[in-house]
Motif scaffolding. Sequence first.
Motif, PDB file in Angstrom:
ATOM      1  N   THR A 108      44.265  41.867  42.433  1.00 57.76           N
ATOM      2  CA  THR A 108      43.619  41.827  41.113  1.00 57.76           C
ATOM      3  C   THR A 108      44.014  40.597  40.290  1.00 57.76           C
ATOM      4  OG1 THR A 108      45.417  43.081  40.095  1.00 57.76           O
ATOM      5  CG2 THR A 108      43.596  44.372  41.016  1.00 57.76           C
ATOM      6  N   PRO A 109      43.703  39.391  40.751  1.00 53.87           N
ATOM      7  CA  PRO A 109      44.111  38.205  39.988  1.00 53.87           C
ATOM      8  C   PRO A 109      43.240  37.961  38.755  1.00 53.87           C
ATOM      9  CG  PRO A 109      42.771  37.549  41.856  1.00 53.87           C
ATOM     10  CD  PRO A 109      42.961  39.043  41.967  1.00 53.87           C
ATOM     11  N   ASN A 110      43.828  37.363  37.724  1.00 47.83           N
ATOM     12  CA  ASN A 110      43.003  36.797  36.659  1.00 47.83           C
ATOM     13  C   ASN A 110      42.604  35.390  37.121  1.00 47.83           C
ATOM     14  OD1 ASN A 110      45.169  35.043  36.106  1.00 47.83           O
ATOM     15  ND2 ASN A 110      46.000  36.377  34.508  1.00 47.83           N
ATOM     16  N   LEU A 111      41.918  34.665  36.277  1.00 45.67           N
ATOM     17  CA  LEU A 111      41.360  33.378  36.718  1.00 45.67           C
ATOM     18  C   LEU A 111      42.458  32.377  37.062  1.00 45.67           C
ATOM     19  CD1 LEU A 111      38.429  33.057  34.158  1.00 45.67           C
ATOM     20  CD2 LEU A 111      38.397  33.982  36.475  1.00 45.67           C
ATOM     21  N   GLU A 112      43.488  32.352  36.254  1.00 45.92           N
ATOM     22  CA  GLU A 112      44.576  31.399  36.477  1.00 45.92           C
ATOM     23  C   GLU A 112      45.326  31.736  37.775  1.00 45.92           C
ATOM     24  OE1 GLU A 112      43.985  33.055  33.573  1.00 45.92           O
ATOM     25  OE2 GLU A 112      43.122  31.326  32.517  1.00 45.92           O
ATOM     26  N   ILE A 172      38.391  39.876  40.782  1.00 46.37           N
ATOM     27  CA  ILE A 172      38.729  38.731  39.933  1.00 46.37           C
ATOM     28  C   ILE A 172      38.377  39.101  38.503  1.00 46.37           C
ATOM     29  CG2 ILE A 172      38.257  36.307  39.429  1.00 46.37           C
ATOM     30  CD1 ILE A 172      38.556  35.728  42.094  1.00 46.37           C
ATOM     31  N   LYS A 173      39.349  38.966  37.618  1.00 46.79           N
ATOM     32  CA  LYS A 173      39.167  39.412  36.230  1.00 46.79           C
ATOM     33  C   LYS A 173      38.838  38.214  35.337  1.00 46.79           C
ATOM     34  CE  LYS A 173      43.308  40.853  36.496  1.00 46.79           C
ATOM     35  NZ  LYS A 173      44.649  41.423  36.243  1.00 46.79           N
ATOM     36  N   GLY A 174      37.676  38.286  34.712  1.00 45.28           N
ATOM     37  CA  GLY A 174      37.209  37.153  33.906  1.00 45.28           C
ATOM     38  C   GLY A 174      37.503  37.292  32.420  1.00 45.28           C
ATOM     39  N   GLY A 175      38.521  38.058  32.087  1.00 43.00           N
ATOM     40  CA  GLY A 175      38.841  38.273  30.669  1.00 43.00           C
ATOM     41  C   GLY A 175      39.083  36.991  29.890  1.00 43.00           C
TER      42      GLY A 175
END
Length: 266
Positions: A137-141, A175-178
């Motif tokens: 579950t990665p964020n964008l970075e 992928i979390k686009g928050g």
Amino acid sequence: MSIPRALTIAGSAAQGSAGIQADLKTFQELDVYGMCAVTAIVANNSTTEQGIFTHPLQAVEAQIHASFEHVGPQALKTGMLFTEEIINSTSELISYYGIKNVVVDPVMIGKMGSQLLLDEAVEALSKHLLPTAAIITPNLEEAARLLNISTPDSPEAMEQAARELYHVGAQYVLIKGGSLQDYPAIDILYNGEEMTYLQSERVATIHTSGAGCTYSAAITAELAKGKSVEESVRKAKIFVTKAIEHALSFNRGIGSTNHAAYRKYK
Ligand code: PXL
């Protein structure tokens, strides 16, 4: 009485919003019995830096054994693992106990700016831990760092990163686009075949500490109940969106996601 059981292998976040504190609160809110193996103690937050204190590897391993040998989790998540040796040992113990419901949240930098994964440990995470994951579950970075690419800046770039991460080894990539500012809160789930978009309105708040931990903990809780990855992610997206909508602000600094919001404001 039988109850679903989940384990978090992660850092302690003294301010209570993230890390094992977020995980255990989230498990509890979702009616799952929570256990933890603490990897490190983080005493930093957005207004004070008191330090990061690591545990010896043996202490981390002992906690994982204690969780499996006694209660036995049906799902586990990893959060802050900090060092290469903790990553390698955790990967080995996941294989040793044969647990399949593994959520890897590749935590790297805290909202408060703390470094939660050493630079030299990134490769071990890709190589050894990621292939054990039912879902990462990665964020964008984090996706950018894992793939050595620039930070995805559009849904198309997120899709591309999801494809590449899938090939590194997880069964599902979320992928979390928050942090994609001009868009709604778009997350993309990919399983090698389908790209599934999960979207919610962007909430205007700075008080999002713990959002990533809470999201992956909610996925873990649902997996422990026997739900599919897709069902688990859909429920977790609702859970974390509520937690952000009803975020808690304290006297100063960045406040916390509200782990109880899903129950209280349904
Ligand atoms: O939000 C990521 C995170 C994860 N784990 C620990 C943390 C933080 C952020 O502060 O302290 C232990």
